[in-house]
Design a protein around this motif. Structure first.
Motif, short mmCIF file in Angstrom:
data_model
loop_
_atom_site.label_atom_id
_atom_site.label_comp_id
_atom_site.label_asym_id
_atom_site.label_seq_id
_atom_site.Cartn_x
_atom_site.Cartn_y
_atom_site.Cartn_z
N ALA A 19 -21.03 54.41 63.49
CA ALA A 19 -20.50 54.67 64.83
C ALA A 19 -21.39 54.04 65.89
CB ALA A 19 -20.39 56.18 65.07
N HIS A 66 -15.16 58.51 65.08
CA HIS A 66 -15.16 59.32 63.86
C HIS A 66 -15.07 60.81 64.22
CE1 HIS A 66 -16.24 55.79 61.46
NE2 HIS A 66 -17.13 55.50 62.40
N GLU A 69 -15.74 63.58 61.48
CA GLU A 69 -17.14 63.80 61.11
C GLU A 69 -17.89 64.55 62.20
OE1 GLU A 69 -19.33 60.45 59.49
OE2 GLU A 69 -17.43 59.41 59.14
#
Length: 278
Positions: free
Chosen positions: A252, A260, A263
């Motif tokens: 990222a 993301h 996550e």
């Protein structure tokens, strides 16, 4: 649905979704609260009342404020928490990571936990070694400096493209077009420039004063630092011992919550569950 909170002579735009403990989410400079379009619903589904707010001079919040510092944003966060009925978990991204720190240190009774995403919380100076050896970092710094100097939406879009390395959200084109339209309104890029010129020393000075658990979320490819992990560790090192935790999101950039979100949501929910246990 957008609501407005009057703070002094201005208005802060925000919206609320979900039921449960309050989470206040604040975006970084040059973007709007829509940056949390993936993360906020995930937290709401998990049982939180999530408020997302626009910074001064951004999105649907008003222009014409006297100043645009992290301390000013902290005052706006406090006003929103008090208006909605706190305490709250405060989430701040980038510029607002520092503002969230100030909020937690100044008003500990209002903040149960702190989450900083890609935070500009410590005083910064360019890493000369990184500028020479790390092209990804060099391009990010150059674009940010250009935005502050020229107040250019084109340079800001170029920075954002660089700050989302690898995967981009499915709605990227529409998101970027809407953001560009917002920033082309008179006075908006001047606010971005003012925030970019606002040093985070006021936030760094408050790191040692927080009293709640804190999570720092950082992308491994964040172009704003030559070594993103070292910056995240440095933020935690400034906190009282035992309060801070770092989670790195592999691949990222500066916007892990949008690149993301699953996550980041998982990391946040695990952190909040542990924080609630005391």
């Amino acid at each position: 649905m957008t609501e407005f909170l009057k703070v002094g002579d201005g208005e802060i735009a925000y919206d609320v979704t979900g039921e449960g403990p309050l989470v206040v989410m604040v975006p970084g400079m040059g973007i709007t609260r829509n940056t949390y379009r993936f993360l906020a619903p995930a937290l709401a589904v998990a049982g939180y009342r999530v408020a997302t707010m626009d910074l001064r001079g951004h999105g649907e919040s008003s222009l014409g404020w006297d100043s645009y510092t992290r301390a000013d944003t902290a005052n706006d966060i406090v006003a929103l928490i008090e208006h909605l009925g706190g305490p709250a978990v405060v989430v701040g991204h980038s510029f607002a990571g520092g503002a969230a720190t100030i909020t937690a240190a100044r008003r500990p009774e209002l903040v149960t936990a702190l989450v900083e995403i890609g935070p500009f919380t410590r005083p910064q100076k360019p890493d000369l070694g990184g500028l020479l050896s790390n092209g990804h970092y060099r391009k990010g710094v150059t674009r940010l400096m250009g935005v502050a100097l020229f107040r250019s939406t084109g340079l800001w879009k170029s920075y954002l493209d660089h700050a989302y390395p690898g995967v981009k959200p499915a709605d990227w084109a529409d998101y970027l077009a809407a953001l560009e339209n917002d920033l082309r309104r008179p006075g908006r890029m001047a606010v971005v420039s003012a925030m970019g010129a606002s040093a985070p020393a006021d936030a760094g000075a408050h790191l040692g004063g927080i009293r709640c658990p804190a999570l720092v979320v950082m992308g491994t490819r964040d172009p704003d630092w030559a070594d993103p992990r070292a910056e995240a560790d440095g933020v935690v090192a400034g906190m009282p011992p035992g309060l801070g935790t770092v989670v790195m999101i592999d691949g990222a950039g500066h916007y892990p919550h949008a690149q993301h979100p699953e996550e980041v949501a998982a990391a946040m929910l695990a952190f909040l569950k542990e924080a609630a246990r005391g």
